[in-house]
Scaffold this active site. Structure first.
Site, PDB file in Angstrom:
ATOM      1  N   CYS A  55     -44.504 -11.743 -18.110  1.00 52.81           N
ATOM      2  CA  CYS A  55     -45.272 -12.281 -16.970  1.00 52.81           C
ATOM      3  C   CYS A  55     -46.674 -12.334 -17.568  1.00 52.81           C
ATOM      4  CB  CYS A  55     -45.056 -11.663 -15.599  1.00 52.81           C
ATOM      5  SG  CYS A  55     -46.250 -12.336 -14.412  1.00 52.81           S
ATOM      6  N   CYS A  58     -48.421 -20.167 -13.824  1.00 56.82           N
ATOM      7  CA  CYS A  58     -47.581 -19.156 -14.797  1.00 56.82           C
ATOM      8  C   CYS A  58     -48.171 -18.951 -15.938  1.00 56.82           C
ATOM      9  CB  CYS A  58     -46.253 -19.865 -14.695  1.00 56.82           C
ATOM     10  SG  CYS A  58     -45.228 -19.138 -15.814  1.00 56.82           S
TER      11      CYS A  58
HETATM   12  N1  LIG Z   1     -40.639 -16.316 -13.062  1.00 56.26           N
HETATM   13  C1  LIG Z   1     -40.703 -15.982 -14.445  1.00 56.26           C
HETATM   14  C2  LIG Z   1     -41.442 -14.696 -14.715  1.00 56.26           C
HETATM   15  C3  LIG Z   1     -42.991 -14.805 -14.035  1.00 56.26           C
HETATM   16  C4  LIG Z   1     -43.850 -15.429 -14.910  1.00 56.26           C
HETATM   17  C5  LIG Z   1     -45.252 -15.355 -14.723  1.00 56.26           C
HETATM   18  N2  LIG Z   1     -45.446 -15.890 -13.330  1.00 56.26           N
HETATM   19  C6  LIG Z   1     -46.360 -15.776 -15.652  1.00 56.26           C
HETATM   20  O1  LIG Z   1     -47.457 -15.693 -15.124  1.00 56.26           O
HETATM   21  O2  LIG Z   1     -45.918 -15.589 -16.649  1.00 56.26           O
HETATM   22  C7  LIG Z   1     -39.281 -15.859 -15.119  1.00 56.26           C
HETATM   23  O3  LIG Z   1     -38.187 -15.735 -14.596  1.00 56.26           O
HETATM   24  O4  LIG Z   1     -39.351 -16.147 -16.300  1.00 56.26           O
END
Ligand SMILES: N[C@@H](CCC[C@H](N)C(=O)O)C(=O)O
Length: 336
Positions: free
Chosen positions: A80, A232
């Protein structure tokens, strides 16, 4: 009493739990239950969040701690990017140091404090790697035998080209026009590929990107285990790499790329050395609330306004002031 923190990177919100402060660490089932309870706006606190960041100790050399990422639905992610910036800030302040490594599920990643983005908007740079392209790394099936780089995939969306990059969590990226960015397709495709489907059995984070100019992007992501997010970090990093690979006339390796998102803006720099790619992700690491709660309530997944005592910091006001002076590049509103 133990202290949780509510934190965000580009309004991608998390609760941060330092397990080293507990008498007894939560087991994996307890972590999953806690994430589902506390991040849910109906059952949790502070309008919920996109996940829980868990800080554990690490016994790796030159590493200050380990980060685990539990999505809002209780599943675990391998990485993340926005979360790593906030964990880096937490570990930097706890250990009084500004440059170190953090252990993640697949790699020890280099992080460092940067100049504040604005008054009271602390910033960190985090390494995003390893980068992978092979179908087995996602996994994906029924999309050809090799890597998917800027290819039309009519079964997913007629008229769009897709690139699949794992960093190492899985991302599917398409460069789109403004109308597609603002339309329903991203939500439909994200929901489809994160339910039972023939292509991504473990789900995938789906990002649409608009090219705004030389080394400038707007990126919106439908996240695996979450749904629409304000930003993200790994998605913006993977999209920056796709930008430099697929649109080299406007996206450059080793140059700063400005990546706008519904929650603000980050900077990325993509690098290649021989066969290896990596990305620097630079952005805010904001702490909005300090939350005191009995350890028992964490084990019981019962963090509510009745069981927790919540104190707001002044950092969100500073962050919003920073966002206010950014160019307005999209009509997509921030998710509360
Ligand atoms: N939901 C993603 C993990 C989280 C990613 C995050 N928000 C970021 O900032 O990179 C997954 O399941 O891969």
């Amino acid at each position: 009493m133990v202290q949780l923190r509510k934190v965000h990177g580009s309004e991608n919100h998390f609760f941060l739990l330092d397990q080293t402060t507990l008498d007894q660490q939560l087991n994996d089932d307890e972590l999953s239950a806690l994430a589902q309870q506390v991040t849910n706006p109906d059952t949790g606190i502070l309008d919920g969040a996109d996940g829980v960041l868990v800080v554990n100790s690490s016994n790796h050399a030159n590493v200050l701690g380990q980060m685990r990422v539990i999505n809002a639905d209780g599943s675990e992610a391998s990485m993340c990017g926005n979360g790593l910036r906030t964990v880096s800030r937490y570990l930097a302040e706890k250990n009084h140091t500004n440059q170190f490594k953090v252990e993640t599920l697949t790699a020890d990643l280099q992080v460092s404090r940067q100049n504040d983005l604005a008054a009271s908007v602390p910033a960190f740079s985090v390494e995003i790697s390893p980068v992978r392209f092979k179908p087995a790394d996602f996994p994906f099936t029924n999309l050809g035998d090799g890597a998917l780089i800027d290819q039309p995939v009519p079964a997913l969306a007629p008229g769009l080209n897709f690139t699949a990059i794992a960093v190492p969590n899985p991302h599917l990226i398409s460069f789109v026009d403004e109308e597609t960015m603002n339309g329903p397709l991203l939500g439909e495709l994200g929901a489809r590929l994160n339910g039972a489907n023939d292509y991504f059995p473990d789900g995938v984070n789906v990002s649409f990107a608009q090219i705004l100019g030389k080394n400038q992007l707007f990126v919106r992501t439908y996240e695996r285990g979450v749904g629409f997010t304000n930003a993200c970090g790994t998605g913006m990093s993977a999209t920056s790499l796709a930008f430099a690979m697929v649109h080299p006339n406007v996206g450059q390796f080793d140059h700063t790329i400005s990546v706008y998102n519904p929650g603000g803006m980050v900077k990325t720099k993509v690098h290649q050395s021989d066969d290896r790619y990596w990305i620097d992700l630079i952005g805010n690491a904001t702490e909005t609330h300090l939350i005191d709660v009995n350890e028992e309530e964490l084990h019981n997944a019962n963090v509510t306004t009745e069981t927790a005592s919540i104190q707001e910091t002044s950092e969100e006001a500073a962050y919003l002031k920073f966002v206010d002076q950014l160019p307005k590049v999209s009509a997509i509103a921030v998710k509360k």
